[in-house]
Design an enzyme around this catalytic site. Structure first.
Site, PDB file in Angstrom:
ATOM      1  N   ASP A 103       0.833  -1.198   0.000  1.00 12.42           N
ATOM      2  CA  ASP A 103       0.000   0.000   0.000  1.00 12.42           C
ATOM      3  C   ASP A 103       0.875   1.258   0.000  1.00 12.42           C
ATOM      4  OD1 ASP A 103      -2.824   0.993   0.427  1.00 12.42           O
ATOM      5  OD2 ASP A 103      -1.880   1.927   2.164  1.00 12.42           O
ATOM      6  N   GLU A 127      14.792 -14.977   0.333  1.00 19.00           N
ATOM      7  CA  GLU A 127      15.206 -16.005   1.291  1.00 19.00           C
ATOM      8  C   GLU A 127      14.242 -17.188   1.255  1.00 19.00           C
ATOM      9  OE1 GLU A 127      15.181 -14.479   5.260  1.00 19.00           O
ATOM     10  OE2 GLU A 127      16.638 -12.914   4.738  1.00 19.00           O
TER      11      GLU A 127
HETATM   12  C1  NOJ Z   1      -4.535   2.891  -0.929  1.00 17.95           C
HETATM   13  C2  NOJ Z   1      -5.649   1.964  -0.568  1.00 17.95           C
HETATM   14  O1  NOJ Z   1      -5.994   1.220  -1.702  1.00 17.95           O
HETATM   15  C3  NOJ Z   1      -6.770   2.832  -0.069  1.00 17.95           C
HETATM   16  O2  NOJ Z   1      -7.958   2.103   0.072  1.00 17.95           O
HETATM   17  C4  NOJ Z   1      -6.338   3.457   1.222  1.00 17.95           C
HETATM   18  O3  NOJ Z   1      -7.331   4.358   1.666  1.00 17.95           O
HETATM   19  C5  NOJ Z   1      -5.044   4.232   1.050  1.00 17.95           C
HETATM   20  N1  NOJ Z   1      -4.070   3.515   0.286  1.00 17.95           N
HETATM   21  C6  NOJ Z   1      -4.428   4.559   2.390  1.00 17.95           C
HETATM   22  O4  NOJ Z   1      -3.965   3.387   3.003  1.00 17.95           O
END
Ligand code: NOJ
Length: 535
Positions: free
Chosen positions: A222, A271
């Site tokens: 993310d 790893e």
């Molecule tokens: C991207 C994620 O897909 C989204 O749903 C989220 O709100 C933001 N990153 C923050 O983590």
């Protein structure tokens, strides 16, 4: 590699082996995104859960995907639907237990499916132990250094430390009781980690190992582009910063220093046996900059948001496809293709019709590289545009490229069966209401109906699997085509796509393998229709 996956790979499951002539299962994989809140609810609380996912794995196997990416299921106060993680090694009780997660991974492996978990390293929850301790211990204490705490500007420190805006709107800083401010690029409940701090780096390598030990086949990372901030956290010097997201390198996004982190993660991934992967959610200004995340000693794939942001227009699609393939070639990474996810308006609605959504699916699945399918797109689900305000849970508007408005409308639980909501999603309602029309879009209704979108996806994935060459390679051969039409060849396979609202007369390049709409005359490509040909 767990024994289960090892068994699956040595059986005749049809999966490419990791040691055979086509190394890298992920290069051509079709990866299905499960949004756990909205996939299947096993305990009738209206919220999807891991046991629900486990019970539906055979559906995914039959659909014909190679891997499943699970959006976050960690312990979380759910300020941003689980992207605010309080404990990276625990499951939120609303989704189940670690035992349930283990069962999902094991059973997926028994079916020959891989599991990719969502890792959220840019920020945690304000309920994470480190952050709570940092708040308790006050300015100047060591835990504060794991986040970005700063004194404010102005006579009394009443102004934020810099001018950065949160992606969810408003300043990216919140002031705490003792007067300091902390940085959060997203909601105030999501404090950003300070990735310069060795404890943060160590902690995440340990979290990677925790999930790899449990059998995870990889991580969707993310905000992969956000971890490193420019030294000194300099002002951006302008407002309306959201308009810049994905258009230029910003002091908080796509900083070069971020690559060092992925190099160290790659060492951890390597790893482990079994080709474990990292997938970057990286919003960058260009496909070339995205490719930097995929150098051979960094991550394996990145979402192709440039493709996701391209409209239903032959010329624009061709340009994006070429640019995507050209950018990945120098780093030897596969291109990925994605039309929908839990953050954007479903592509059926974005493109304006089911016909276009079906044609777009055939185009995507005919391209070399890896493709992402968001739960429910195989049912042709539209965006739910009329959710009442009181049921919405998205913390904010997300107005970056391709993202338009609140995100709840693509997160409505999917319909499985029956003619009454929640349509087999569970037995106790659904956390977001499902439209009445979805009775006609359920898995049950569509199964066995050759005209249904579900059977179109199943057929396309079957052909892709059986041929074995559609996801391979890094190029397409464009064929001459009338305006508004895309036509390309991959060996003895041809894909034609008419993006216009009018049927187009063009010579049939072979015999029809599959079509997104009716083909009454092979010499006529229907409006908003894609056809796969054996040519
Ligand atoms: C991207 C994620 O897909 C989204 O749903 C989220 O709100 C933001 N990153 C923050 O983590």
């Amino acid at each position: 590699m767990t024994q289960h996956l090892a068994d699956a790979l040595t059986s005749d499951s049809g999966l490419p082996t990791t040691t055979g002539t086509r190394p890298g299962w992920w290069r051509e994989a079709v990866i299905y995104q499960v949004y756990p809140r909205s996939f299947a609810d096993s305990n009738g609380d209206g919220m999807g859960d891991l046991e629900g996912i486990r019970s539906r794995l055979p559906y995914l196997k039959e659909l014909g995907v190679d891997a499943v990416w699970l959006s976050p299921f960690y312990a979380s106060p759910q300020a941003d639907a689980g992207y605010d993680v309080a404990d990276y090694r625990a499951i939120d009780p609303m989704f189940g237990t670690l035992h349930d997660a283990d069962a999902v991974i094991r059973e997926a492996h028994e079916l020959g499916l891989r599991i990719i978990v969502d890792l959220v390293p840019n920020h945690c929850s304000d309920q994470h132990e480190w952050f709570k301790q940092a708040l308790r211990e006050g300015p100047g204490t060591p835990l504060r250094e794991r986040f970005h705490f700063r004194p404010g500007q102005g006579d009394d420190g009443e102004l934020p430390p810099n001018d950065w805006e949160s992606i969810f709107g408003g300043p990216a800083w919140t002031r705490v009781a003792d007067g300091e401010w902390y940085l959060h690029l997203f909601a105030p409940e999501q404090p950003d980690f300070n990735w310069e701090h060795p404890a943060v780096q160590d902690e995440f390598r340990s979290i990677l190992r925790f999930w790899l030990d449990l059998g995870a086949d990889g991580f969707r990372i993310d905000v992969a582009h956000g971890l490193v901030k420019a030294p000194g956290l300099p002002d951006l010097g302008r407002d309306e910063q959201l308009k810049l997201l994905g258009n230029q390198v910003l002091p908080f996004f796509d900083q070069d220093g971020v690559h060092e982190i992925y190099r160290s993660w790659r060492l951890v991934l390597d790893e482990y046996a079994g080709d474990r992967i990292g997938v970057a959610e990286a919003w960058t200004p260009s496909a070339d900059r995205t490719a930097l995340y995929l150098r051979p000693d960094e991550l394996h794939q990145a979402f192709n948001f440039h493709y996701l942001s391209t409209g239903w227009d032959a010329e624009a699609l061709r340009a994006t496809i070429d640019e995507s393939l050209d950018s990945m070639r120098p780093v030897g990474a596969p291109t990925t293709w994605v039309l929908s996810n839990h953050d954007v308006v479903r592509h059926r609605t974005r493109f304006g019709s089911l016909e276009r959504a079906r044609a777009a699916a055939l185009l995507m699945l005919a391209l070399p590289g890896s493709a992402y399918v968001y739960q429910g797109e195989e049912l042709g689900l539209p965006e739910v545009v009329d959710l009442p305000d009181e049921v919405r849970q998205d913390p904010s508007f997300f107005k970056a490229n391709g993202q338009d408005g609140l995100r709840d409308g693509c997160r409505v639980p999917i319909p499985w069966s029956g003619d009454q909501a929640p349509y087999g999603f569970g037995e106790g309602g659904s956390w977001l209401p499902q439209p009445a029309e979805w009775a006609g879009l359920s898995v049950e209704v569509q199964t066995g109906d050759p005209a249904s979108t579900l059977e179109l996806y199943r057929a396309a994935l079957r052909i892709r699997r059986e041929r074995g060459d559609l996801g391979a390679g890094d190029a397409v051969e464009w064929l001459e085509a009338p305006e508004g039409v895309l036509a390309f060849r991959r060996g003895d396979f041809v894909c034609t796509v008419n993006t216009t609202r009018e049927p187009v007369r063009m010579p049939a390049p072979g015999t029809v393998l599959l079509a997104s709409g009716e083909v009454t005359d092979p010499g006529v490509l229907g409006a908003d229709t894609a056809v796969w040909w054996q040519g």
